[in-house]
Design a protein around this motif. Sequence first.
Motif, mmCIF file in Angstrom:
data_model
loop_
_atom_site.group_PDB
_atom_site.id
_atom_site.type_symbol
_atom_site.label_atom_id
_atom_site.label_comp_id
_atom_site.label_asym_id
_atom_site.label_seq_id
_atom_site.Cartn_x
_atom_site.Cartn_y
_atom_site.Cartn_z
ATOM 1 N N ARG A 61 0.914 -1.411 0.107
ATOM 2 C CA ARG A 61 -0.096 -0.112 0.060
ATOM 3 C C ARG A 61 0.860 1.303 -0.146
ATOM 4 N NH1 ARG A 61 -0.231 3.461 3.324
ATOM 5 N NH2 ARG A 61 0.430 2.252 5.231
ATOM 6 N N HIS A 62 1.943 1.280 0.867
ATOM 7 C CA HIS A 62 2.642 2.487 0.785
ATOM 8 C C HIS A 62 3.457 2.709 -0.325
ATOM 9 C CE1 HIS A 62 5.409 4.859 3.539
ATOM 10 N NE2 HIS A 62 6.485 4.631 2.506
ATOM 11 N N GLU A 63 4.111 1.813 -1.008
ATOM 12 C CA GLU A 63 5.000 2.169 -2.160
ATOM 13 C C GLU A 63 3.832 2.360 -3.220
ATOM 14 O OE1 GLU A 63 7.871 2.711 -1.852
ATOM 15 O OE2 GLU A 63 8.074 1.795 0.152
ATOM 16 N N ALA A 64 2.696 1.733 -3.509
ATOM 17 C CA ALA A 64 1.705 2.023 -4.337
ATOM 18 C C ALA A 64 1.339 3.392 -4.315
ATOM 19 C CB ALA A 64 0.516 1.071 -4.551
ATOM 20 N N ALA A 65 1.368 3.936 -3.151
ATOM 21 C CA ALA A 65 0.785 5.456 -2.945
ATOM 22 C C ALA A 65 1.916 6.420 -3.818
ATOM 23 C CB ALA A 65 0.595 5.757 -1.567
ATOM 24 N N HIS A 66 3.130 5.944 -3.360
ATOM 25 C CA HIS A 66 4.326 6.710 -3.968
ATOM 26 C C HIS A 66 4.328 6.638 -5.432
ATOM 27 C CE1 HIS A 66 6.330 7.731 -0.222
ATOM 28 N NE2 HIS A 66 6.574 6.589 0.129
ATOM 29 N N ALA A 67 4.198 5.473 -6.031
ATOM 30 C CA ALA A 67 4.193 5.342 -7.666
ATOM 31 C C ALA A 67 2.972 5.742 -8.142
ATOM 32 C CB ALA A 67 4.204 3.778 -7.777
ATOM 33 N N ALA A 68 1.961 5.677 -7.477
ATOM 34 C CA ALA A 68 0.786 6.343 -8.122
ATOM 35 C C ALA A 68 1.031 7.966 -8.087
ATOM 36 C CB ALA A 68 -0.602 6.326 -7.542
ATOM 37 N N SER A 69 1.298 8.503 -6.983
ATOM 38 C CA SER A 69 1.732 10.119 -6.964
ATOM 39 C C SER A 69 2.963 10.713 -7.723
ATOM 40 C CB SER A 69 1.844 10.596 -5.552
ATOM 41 O OG SER A 69 2.736 10.162 -4.858
ATOM 42 N N ALA A 70 3.751 9.808 -7.868
ATOM 43 C CA ALA A 70 4.822 10.116 -8.884
ATOM 44 C C ALA A 70 4.604 10.129 -10.386
ATOM 45 C CB ALA A 70 6.091 9.056 -8.476
ATOM 46 N N GLY A 71 3.708 9.331 -10.780
ATOM 47 C CA GLY A 71 3.234 9.482 -12.244
ATOM 48 C C GLY A 71 4.347 8.869 -12.970
ATOM 49 N N GLY A 72 4.561 9.402 -14.136
ATOM 50 C CA GLY A 72 5.547 9.030 -15.049
ATOM 51 C C GLY A 72 7.042 9.344 -14.592
ATOM 52 N N MET A 73 7.187 10.151 -13.499
ATOM 53 C CA MET A 73 8.619 10.374 -12.842
ATOM 54 C C MET A 73 8.883 9.254 -12.123
ATOM 55 S SD MET A 73 8.684 14.246 -12.217
ATOM 56 C CE MET A 73 8.048 14.160 -10.405
ATOM 57 N N GLY A 74 8.191 8.207 -11.775
ATOM 58 C CA GLY A 74 8.548 7.213 -10.773
ATOM 59 C C GLY A 74 8.950 6.055 -11.774
ATOM 60 N N TRP A 75 10.188 5.190 -11.107
ATOM 61 C CA TRP A 75 10.297 3.778 -11.762
ATOM 62 C C TRP A 75 9.704 2.673 -10.956
ATOM 63 C CZ3 TRP A 75 14.843 3.365 -14.979
ATOM 64 C CH2 TRP A 75 15.367 4.570 -15.368
ATOM 65 N N PRO A 76 9.690 1.515 -11.534
ATOM 66 C CA PRO A 76 8.994 0.503 -10.898
ATOM 67 C C PRO A 76 9.524 0.246 -9.340
ATOM 68 C CG PRO A 76 9.708 -0.016 -12.962
ATOM 69 C CD PRO A 76 10.338 1.193 -12.601
ATOM 70 N N VAL A 77 8.423 -0.104 -8.602
ATOM 71 C CA VAL A 77 8.850 -0.386 -7.169
ATOM 72 C C VAL A 77 9.762 -1.434 -7.082
ATOM 73 C CG1 VAL A 77 7.837 -0.995 -4.988
ATOM 74 C CG2 VAL A 77 6.419 0.271 -6.584
ATOM 75 N N VAL A 78 10.825 -1.100 -6.207
ATOM 76 C CA VAL A 78 11.879 -2.466 -5.795
ATOM 77 C C VAL A 78 11.637 -2.675 -4.447
ATOM 78 C CG1 VAL A 78 14.475 -2.756 -5.567
ATOM 79 C CG2 VAL A 78 13.578 -1.306 -7.349
ATOM 80 N N TYR A 79 11.222 -3.961 -4.186
ATOM 81 C CA TYR A 79 11.017 -4.492 -2.996
ATOM 82 C C TYR A 79 12.052 -5.440 -2.464
ATOM 83 C CZ TYR A 79 5.877 -3.465 -4.340
ATOM 84 O OH TYR A 79 4.825 -3.076 -4.628
ATOM 85 N N ARG A 80 12.125 -5.470 -1.011
ATOM 86 C CA ARG A 80 13.002 -6.059 -0.218
ATOM 87 C C ARG A 80 12.035 -7.303 0.375
ATOM 88 N NH1 ARG A 80 14.199 -2.111 2.855
ATOM 89 N NH2 ARG A 80 13.280 -3.052 4.586
#
Length: 172
Positions: A61-80
């Motif tokens: 949920r946390h990383e999806a919020a970052h990705a959604a608000s970053a729009g085209g400036m965000g790279w795919p999420v990297v998980y640990r």
Amino acid sequence: MDLSAAVLAAGAARRTQDKRRSAKEDEGTAPLPLPGSGENLPEELDPRIRRLKELEKEVLRHEAAHAASAGGMGWPVVYRYATGPDGRRYIVGGHVTISVPKGRTPEEQLRILSRVIGAALANPDPSPGDKAAARWAARAELEALRELQAARRDSLEELDLESLLPTFGAEL
């Protein structure tokens, strides 16, 4: 016996001991887990597995919020990941890398940096890394504002006031 022969003999003895231990574990004679350790509990009752599942949902949920608000400036999420007591891999952390291009104008740079701040603080519970990214973008935003202010000051200085006066019917 020389040193290399002793090392080889010790290695062979250790491998034999490991094989015996493994064979006993396969026979079911492995030591029983301590009470309360969570071993051999059904998945739904093991508190460690429940916590890992909750953490995984929270991170997604946390990383999806970052990705959604970053729009085209965000790279795919990297998980640990971490391996749970059930042998399954669970997501325990992650990050979204945000590309911050240089705007063509100070105004465009301000829009980009505002979006970065929004992406960093997209969650109600920002992590220390989120806060650091927002602080960096806020400092860069201040610099862009200074550049914008300087550009506007320069354009006012270049303005030929005498050529504008006749337009407004004023005389010097």
